[in-house]
Design an enzyme around this catalytic site. Structure first.
Site, PDB file in Angstrom:
ATOM      1  N   ASP A 110       0.823  -1.214   0.000  1.00  0.00           N
ATOM      2  CA  ASP A 110       0.000   0.000   0.000  1.00  0.00           C
ATOM      3  C   ASP A 110       0.858   1.265   0.000  1.00  0.00           C
ATOM      4  O   ASP A 110       2.023   1.259   0.377  1.00  0.00           O
ATOM      5  CB  ASP A 110      -0.956   0.015   1.201  1.00  0.00           C
ATOM      6  CG  ASP A 110      -0.240  -0.186   2.533  1.00  0.00           C
ATOM      7  OD1 ASP A 110       0.729  -0.955   2.591  1.00  0.00           O
ATOM      8  OD2 ASP A 110      -0.638   0.455   3.530  1.00  0.00           O
ATOM      9  N   GLU A 158      -0.502  -2.207   5.125  1.00  0.00           N
ATOM     10  CA  GLU A 158       0.387  -2.162   6.302  1.00  0.00           C
ATOM     11  C   GLU A 158       0.315  -0.821   7.009  1.00  0.00           C
ATOM     12  O   GLU A 158       0.418  -0.744   8.236  1.00  0.00           O
ATOM     13  CB  GLU A 158       1.835  -2.459   5.880  1.00  0.00           C
ATOM     14  CG  GLU A 158       2.801  -2.628   7.035  1.00  0.00           C
ATOM     15  CD  GLU A 158       3.338  -1.316   7.592  1.00  0.00           C
ATOM     16  OE1 GLU A 158       3.644  -1.273   8.802  1.00  0.00           O
ATOM     17  OE2 GLU A 158       3.448  -0.339   6.836  1.00  0.00           O
TER      18      GLU A 158
END
Length: 390
Positions: free
Chosen positions: A79, A137
């Site tokens: 991400d 994350e």
């Protein structure tokens, strides 16, 4: 093992191209659809078994060795962050307000590079390699949902390894340590409820701004007086919101911050101390409060044996002179910690700073680093997996 180095050189340009493509199309947590498709296409091109849509956007690849054996998990997060990119690079983000400002684009490319290397060597492997591409994350955390959906099973994972490209270390260096590596990054929110009124008549009010100032100062005594000086704790107030006009005392002020700890008993203690302080100060001033606490990821604790094992493998990649014991744990959070709770694991920092006096600052709009460093990441993960499966 020269095989790893030679294969890395063979695939390095592909890894770099993947990193720079992913960088141009950053995606937020649990919405990494384009990134997931790139990963799936690459793994399928290699003939690697693929599991899609794990924890929404996660991808798992499985390389099955020629011989039976254990299973090692290698993980990358994918991400990006809600930051407008200002870095002057040819592959600048094409998504307004989003950028890869932490290196996750490199993590994905590095793990795909490891997939290329290990796939060519699978006839020599005794066991399996699980390639885990994890969403989210940075904010919500995708590791735990992936575990809950069975990523550690079928085949059962024996050990796990992960890495973070790290802007505070020189290129070519790898740092790791046994025991506490990164902190538990918890969040607290406090609403101070007073009694608003005219700024010229403060005696008729209960001023939540003044009370909040007292609370902020009092919270610092937790670290200096309530916890052990040899047990690292951080209590940071990062957000204060209250008031709309210079001459109006507001009814409420909201205070938000983070608590960073390593020991689980300390992690449980600090929120109760915070609430005790808030309760005492607000009661003494005639105010009330609302207190919310969110436990995020646990602390990342590296397994002693796996850390030692990884160091020996890493020396084959970057040389003994470039493998270091991390001097002190990092107060940042990392949800690889959930994998480390379930199986023996080791996590490492791989340097990307090419100027010793100027670190590459993460979560910064000018964050940039040389894409060639994905090669070191790919070699490191590959070498560890190969050595473990021996």
């Amino acid at each position: 093992m020269n095989h790893v180095k030679n294969l890395c050189e063979k695939y390095l340009e592909e890894m770099i191209a993947l990193r720079e493509t992913i960088h141009m199309y950053p995606e937020e947590d649990f919405k990494e659809f384009k990134t997931a498709k790139i990963i799936i296409d690459e793994l399928e091109k290699l003939g690697i078994k693929v599991q899609k849509n794990v924890a929404k956007t996660g991808v798992v690849g499985l390389i099955e060795g020629k011989y039976p054996g254990k299973t090692v998990l290698l993980r990358a997060d994918m991400d990006a962050l809600k930051i407008q990119e200002q870095a002057d690079v040819e592959y600048k983000s094409k998504v307004d307000g989003m950028m890869h400002a932490c290196g996750h684009d490199g993590h994905v490319a590095g793990l795909l590079g490891a997939a290329m290397i290990l796939n060519e060597l699978k006839d020599k492997l005794h066991g399996n390699v699980k390639l885990v591409f994890q969403p989210a994350e940075e904010i919500e955390g995708g590791a735990l949902p992936m575990i809950e959906e069975g990523v550690l099973e079928n085949p059962k994972v024996d050990v796990a390894f992960g890495a973070h490209l790290w802007g505070y270390l020189k290129e070519g260096e790898v740092h790791l340590k046994e025991g506490p590596m990164m902190a538990a990054p918890d969040i607290f929110n406090i609403k101070i409820i007073g009694k608003g009124g005219h700024g010229a008549i403060p005696q008729e009010t209960i001023d939540p701004i003044v009370i909040t100032c007292q609370i902020v100062n009092a919270l610092q005594t937790i670290v200096s007086r309530r916890t052990s000086p040899v047990d690292p704790v951080v209590v940071t107030c990062g957000k204060i919101q209250g008031g709309d006009s210079y001459n109006v005392i507001p009814n409420e002020v909201e205070l938000e911050g983070t608590i960073r700890t390593f020991k689980e008993e300390t992690r449980k203690l600090v929120p109760s101390i915070i609430e005790d302080l808030v309760r005492g100060i607000t009661t003494s001033q005639g105010a009330t409060y609302e207190f919310k606490y969110k436990a995020n990821y646990p602390a990342l604790i590296n397994d002693k044996y796996m850390t030692s094992f990884a160091k020996e493998s890493l020396k084959k990649v970057v040389g003994e002179e470039n493998v270091f014991d991390l001097k002190e744990p990092n107060m940042g959070g990392e949800d690889f910690a959930y994998f480390a709770q379930k199986v023996p694991s080791a996590f490492m920092f791989i340097g990307i700073a090419n100027n010793e006096s100027e670190p590459v600052i993460h979560h910064n709009p000018y964050f940039k680093w040389d894409s060639k460093n994905v090669g070191i990441l790919a070699q490191s993960l590959s070498q560890i997996a190969i050595d473990y499966l021996k």
